[in-house]
Design an enzyme around this catalytic site. Sequence first.
Site, PDB file in Angstrom:
ATOM      1  N   TYR A 188      54.098  69.409  11.394  1.00 30.96           N
ATOM      2  CA  TYR A 188      52.984  70.001  10.645  1.00 30.96           C
ATOM      3  C   TYR A 188      52.660  71.383  11.192  1.00 30.96           C
ATOM      4  O   TYR A 188      52.780  71.637  12.396  1.00 30.96           O
ATOM      5  CB  TYR A 188      51.723  69.150  10.785  1.00 30.96           C
ATOM      6  CG  TYR A 188      51.688  67.915   9.917  1.00 30.96           C
ATOM      7  CD1 TYR A 188      51.315  67.987   8.582  1.00 30.96           C
ATOM      8  CD2 TYR A 188      52.010  66.674  10.440  1.00 30.96           C
ATOM      9  CE1 TYR A 188      51.255  66.845   7.794  1.00 30.96           C
ATOM     10  CE2 TYR A 188      51.957  65.531   9.666  1.00 30.96           C
ATOM     11  CZ  TYR A 188      51.578  65.622   8.337  1.00 30.96           C
ATOM     12  OH  TYR A 188      51.526  64.498   7.554  1.00 30.96           O
ATOM     13  N   TYR A 246      57.925  61.373  11.469  1.00 32.04           N
ATOM     14  CA  TYR A 246      57.576  61.952  12.779  1.00 32.04           C
ATOM     15  C   TYR A 246      56.975  60.892  13.688  1.00 32.04           C
ATOM     16  O   TYR A 246      56.349  59.943  13.223  1.00 32.04           O
ATOM     17  CB  TYR A 246      56.634  63.149  12.615  1.00 32.04           C
ATOM     18  CG  TYR A 246      55.332  62.874  11.884  1.00 32.04           C
ATOM     19  CD1 TYR A 246      54.214  62.369  12.556  1.00 32.04           C
ATOM     20  CD2 TYR A 246      55.207  63.144  10.527  1.00 32.04           C
ATOM     21  CE1 TYR A 246      53.020  62.135  11.892  1.00 32.04           C
ATOM     22  CE2 TYR A 246      54.011  62.916   9.849  1.00 32.04           C
ATOM     23  CZ  TYR A 246      52.928  62.406  10.543  1.00 32.04           C
ATOM     24  OH  TYR A 246      51.752  62.170   9.885  1.00 32.04           O
ATOM     25  N   ARG A 253      55.748  57.656  11.859  1.00 33.94           N
ATOM     26  CA  ARG A 253      55.291  57.628  10.473  1.00 33.94           C
ATOM     27  C   ARG A 253      56.495  57.721   9.548  1.00 33.94           C
ATOM     28  O   ARG A 253      57.365  58.568   9.755  1.00 33.94           O
ATOM     29  CB  ARG A 253      54.366  58.821  10.161  1.00 33.94           C
ATOM     30  CG  ARG A 253      53.017  58.888  10.864  1.00 33.94           C
ATOM     31  CD  ARG A 253      52.083  57.721  10.650  1.00 33.94           C
ATOM     32  NE  ARG A 253      52.116  57.008   9.375  1.00 33.94           N
ATOM     33  CZ  ARG A 253      51.512  57.393   8.254  1.00 33.94           C
ATOM     34  NH1 ARG A 253      50.828  58.508   8.203  1.00 33.94           N
ATOM     35  NH2 ARG A 253      51.571  56.649   7.164  1.00 33.94           N
ATOM     36  N   HIS A 279      56.120  61.015   4.369  1.00 29.61           N
ATOM     37  CA  HIS A 279      55.013  60.819   3.424  1.00 29.61           C
ATOM     38  C   HIS A 279      54.385  62.136   3.022  1.00 29.61           C
ATOM     39  O   HIS A 279      54.485  63.131   3.732  1.00 29.61           O
ATOM     40  CB  HIS A 279      53.937  59.909   4.036  1.00 29.61           C
ATOM     41  CG  HIS A 279      53.320  60.491   5.277  1.00 29.61           C
ATOM     42  ND1 HIS A 279      53.896  60.372   6.510  1.00 29.61           N
ATOM     43  CD2 HIS A 279      52.191  61.216   5.461  1.00 29.61           C
ATOM     44  CE1 HIS A 279      53.149  60.984   7.409  1.00 29.61           C
ATOM     45  NE2 HIS A 279      52.107  61.523   6.799  1.00 29.61           N
ATOM     46  N   HIS A 318      50.548  63.432   1.837  1.00 31.48           N
ATOM     47  CA  HIS A 318      49.136  63.062   1.702  1.00 31.48           C
ATOM     48  C   HIS A 318      48.608  63.581   0.369  1.00 31.48           C
ATOM     49  O   HIS A 318      48.873  64.727   0.008  1.00 31.48           O
ATOM     50  CB  HIS A 318      48.309  63.690   2.824  1.00 31.48           C
ATOM     51  CG  HIS A 318      48.662  63.211   4.199  1.00 31.48           C
ATOM     52  ND1 HIS A 318      47.981  62.196   4.813  1.00 31.48           N
ATOM     53  CD2 HIS A 318      49.605  63.616   5.081  1.00 31.48           C
ATOM     54  CE1 HIS A 318      48.490  61.998   6.030  1.00 31.48           C
ATOM     55  NE2 HIS A 318      49.483  62.847   6.223  1.00 31.48           N
TER      56      HIS A 318
HETATM   57 FE   LIG Z   1      50.826  62.764   7.955  1.00 32.78          FE
END
Ligand SMILES: [Fe+3]
Lengths: 253, 204
Positions: free
Chosen positions: A119, A158, A168, A171, A173
């Site tokens: 991110y 990640y 995770r 995905h 969001h």
């Molecule tokens: Fe996330």
Amino acid sequence: MKTVASGLSNRELEVGTFFQRDRSWHPPALTPAYKTSVLRSPQKALLSLDNTLSEITGPVFGHNILGELDDDLIHNFAKPGKSAIGQRIIVYGRLLDERGKGVAGALLEVWQANAGGRYRHKRESYIAALDPNFGGCGRTITGEDGSYAFRTIKPGPYPWPNGPNDWRPAHIHFSVFGHGFAQRLITQMYFEGDPLIWKCPIVRGIPDRAAVERLIAVLDMQATIPMDASAYRFDIVLRGRRSSLFENRLEGN
Amino acid sequence: MTHSLDRLKESPSQTAGPYVHIGLTPNFAGIGGVYENDLGADLVSDKTRGERIDIKLRVIDGGGTPLKDALIEIWQADAAGLYNSPFEMRGAADPNFTGWGRRAVDAESGECVFGTIKPGRVPFNDGRLMAPHITLWIVARGINIGLHTRLYFGDEQSANAEDPVLACIEHRHRVATLIAPRNGNTYTLDIRLQGERETVFFDI
Ligand SMILES: [Fe+3]
């Protein structure tokens, strides 16, 4: 600050209260395997009451808020002539209510990691590289029939600090507005076939397997753009309204 | 076989996670140049009708620590008690007031401040007036489904006393968790996720 979406004008509006939320279908507040929920989950009973005007109404956004590249995460942060690295995908679908009707003129906002699972955020500590041409946010407004689409790259999975080795699943969001504040929803879209989905403590907070499956987008070869982008279909359902029709005012908002 | 109601189920909620700012307040998150402004950053302009107030909020976890990564949205009526929504059937709201705001809390203090106006009173479903209030919606990492609650105003004792929603709160000492005391033009409220003074959250 004109806020009425064009898709909502000149049509009959339903102004009833929303169907009660089925809280056994959603993850409960406390899901101890997702450790952060332990101190952040309310413990007392929620106060139940029927919607009032404060929940039946909600902000509605016009297309005037959108920039040309808002629905194109491949390019909206990239330097001129550049594009984000990763598997190019179209994410599309419909925003429906519980009665199966398309929700028109609703703002969808999305955010995601880059193709390496990283991110663009100051609290992010994963060693995967940043992509200088990927910001990770996008938004769009649903059409008359509730349809939407945006273009992005497939995010990577990640690792995250929770258990000793939690990952995770890939995905995206989603933040979703409907027409009333009671419909406000944040969720996540997963990708068909990802084995990490069923190991994830956040996903596993959802009690019902059928509910999890509703968050898994399906590969749609018919919607791909050959030699350009593959496509995933993801429909989202918001709470429905009890029927009670009013003629919309034509002007005045 | 019995009939089917043919209803769909609502998409299940998932946490907003720690990176919600990327999507909802990208400029705050340092991602400039994608959206001109963060949505919901400005509620009022000099044309907005009504008394200017500040709402100062924090969200406190069960250990007594303010969340540093929460995101709060507010929704409120204008000074005349009308919502700026196509679903408002009672009249036209102030065109210079959307009634909706969004803030990420400060990464150090956990505080956020909304500059807004004091809302007017809105009728309850049976026609009785509700006290002036602001609807709050809170998401963050560790919150699996967004939390709905309300802020009421500390200097509206008589309106609060007859508010039909506050009247539904069985344990009367908990009413205070929704009432923000006034100091100058600032109303301050801590939203407590757990503990003795846990905020009343709404299943609405
Ligand atoms: Fe996330």
